[in-house]
Design an enzyme around this catalytic site. Sequence first.
Site, PDB file in Angstrom:
ATOM      1  N   GLU A 185     -45.308 -37.829 -10.572  1.00 59.00           N
ATOM      2  CA  GLU A 185     -46.770 -37.775 -10.685  1.00 59.00           C
ATOM      3  C   GLU A 185     -47.288 -38.707  -9.601  1.00 59.00           C
ATOM      4  OE1 GLU A 185     -50.211 -38.422 -11.118  1.00 59.00           O
ATOM      5  OE2 GLU A 185     -49.827 -39.590 -12.922  1.00 59.00           O
TER       6      GLU A 185
ATOM      7  N   CYS B 136     -55.281 -42.315  -9.995  1.00 61.53           N
ATOM      8  CA  CYS B 136     -54.733 -41.209  -9.209  1.00 61.53           C
ATOM      9  C   CYS B 136     -55.673 -40.010  -9.288  1.00 61.53           C
ATOM     10  CB  CYS B 136     -53.316 -40.867  -9.639  1.00 61.53           C
ATOM     11  SG  CYS B 136     -53.197 -40.489 -11.353  1.00 61.53           S
TER      12      CYS B 136
HETATM   13  C1  UN1 Z   1     -53.437 -42.381 -13.252  1.00 64.84           C
HETATM   14  O1  UN1 Z   1     -54.374 -42.783 -12.550  1.00 64.84           O
HETATM   15  O2  UN1 Z   1     -52.241 -42.565 -12.890  1.00 64.84           O
HETATM   16  O3  UN1 Z   1     -57.199 -38.774 -16.139  1.00 64.84           O
HETATM   17  C2  UN1 Z   1     -53.597 -41.770 -14.583  1.00 64.84           C
HETATM   18  C3  UN1 Z   1     -57.303 -40.004 -16.010  1.00 64.84           C
HETATM   19  C4  UN1 Z   1     -56.508 -40.877 -16.921  1.00 64.84           C
HETATM   20  C5  UN1 Z   1     -55.129 -41.085 -16.399  1.00 64.84           C
HETATM   21  C6  UN1 Z   1     -55.027 -41.485 -14.962  1.00 64.84           C
HETATM   22  N1  UN1 Z   1     -56.447 -40.251 -18.214  1.00 64.84           N
HETATM   23  O4  UN1 Z   1     -58.032 -40.499 -15.178  1.00 64.84           O
END
Ligand code: UN1
Length: 510
Positions: free
Chosen positions: A264, A298
Amino acid sequence: MTTTSITHDLAATALAALERIGASVPTAGDGPTLHARSPLTGQNLLELPAASVADVDSAVRAAHRAFLTWRSVPAPVRGGLVKRLGQLLTDHKADLAELITIEAGKITSEALGEVQEMIDICDLAVGLSRQIGGRTMPSERPGHRLMETWHPLGVVGVISAFNFPAAVWSWNTAVALVCGDPVVWKPSEMTPLVSIASAALLDRAIADSDAPRDLHRLVLGARDVGEALVQHRHVALVSATGSERMGAQVGPLVAARNGRYLLELGGNNAAVVAPTADLDLAVRGIVFAAVGTAGQRCTTMRRLIVHEDIVDDVVARLATAYRGLPVGDPRAEGTLVGPLINAASRDRMRAALERAVDDGGTVVVGGETVEVPAAPGAVYVSPALVRMPHQSALVTEETFAPILYVMTYRTLDEAIEIHNGVPQGLSSSIFTRDQREAERFLSEAGSDCGIVNVNIGTSGAEIGGAFGGEKSTGGGRESGSDAWRAYMRRATNTVNYSDELPLAQGVNFA
Ligand code: UN1
């Protein structure tokens, strides 16, 4: 207060939260060490012992021994352990959130949200513990049953990043545990205290459930620790969250030993804003996605593709919202933008903004250092809104900081082409009230991302869905839906309950 005394207070607050959680903080010895640090002052809080490569080996071996017992515990009983973890997380929600704020710099509401996400995945995993199972297919042969069984896979190595220092671990761990798999966790070097606290809660849940003690092992450390984990032959699945660069290294290493991996990685998430969009709603959705967690998710929105007829209006509204953003101490009431994790992030942000201008872009607002006198070592920036004449090479890269590049389009085909014209494929959205446009964006010929939204931003996904993305984002899926399958192995079974031995495909072998 001086920075040093603030740091001292932060360390005391962190230690008090750890104590309430029941976590003991190991003291550094002669071996390798690492520092717990807070982006709230940029100073170190504590020195901690780090794992050696030999420690990783013994952790994985211990977890593997636990696997041999745990795999035969009925899944609904395994769910009982995760249920207990969910209760403990609920009891210590504020404590863990406080540590997340101190180490990752999240504003209180987002830190609490992260722990809520952990509680939610525990609920989901407990439910899954009574649902993971296979299908029965019709056999072509009389008196035969064709079915599949899902078995525990083995030790899962979890590598997580600083920005979701606890939730990403919990997505993997809650699901892995009900699937029958122990976990060895290598967290980010930047958030050791959050991981010590999370691991302590799981250790307590394990003890309370009479489950094998080595079902979970935490290995703190630097790159060598991560590499040792990735290469260990007893790690059946490596689940790694982080940069595209990290993923490009992890994947081949695991593949070389024919292990499984779930990646991921980076996102370069965009929203298309169509002429019929509800602009009040769109601006709110864009601002949260672009500047929440100081642009360090992310799923952060990094690109905006706006119809040329409305771009000036959209940019003006966003600029007004950006000018009013409260940047500062994430613990203070009303703050929406906390610090960047470190000075290197700010340097990368600055370099990106300089390149944007070289590429013909205009910084509409933001991109400045925000001085917080009490914390000169902390790195606060105002989120930047940048108009770009086209999608230059810079815009196709993920800069892990709050920069939103705005581009324009004329036809939806053009918008989709710009949208998909980057290496990453994590999250996306379209703001429109035209159903045909929304459906096209959701279709196979629309967004090429793993997450495709309509009339909400790119971040803040719920745990019920599968989370992850395509292309250089790595292709893995964590969290909800049927992501559990990655944590199990499938056996196909043909059972003959007749007195004959008919061969498939009509083969005659007499
Ligand atoms: C991440 O930034 O690695 O959808 C995860 C989202 C959160 C998870 C982010 N539920 O922004």
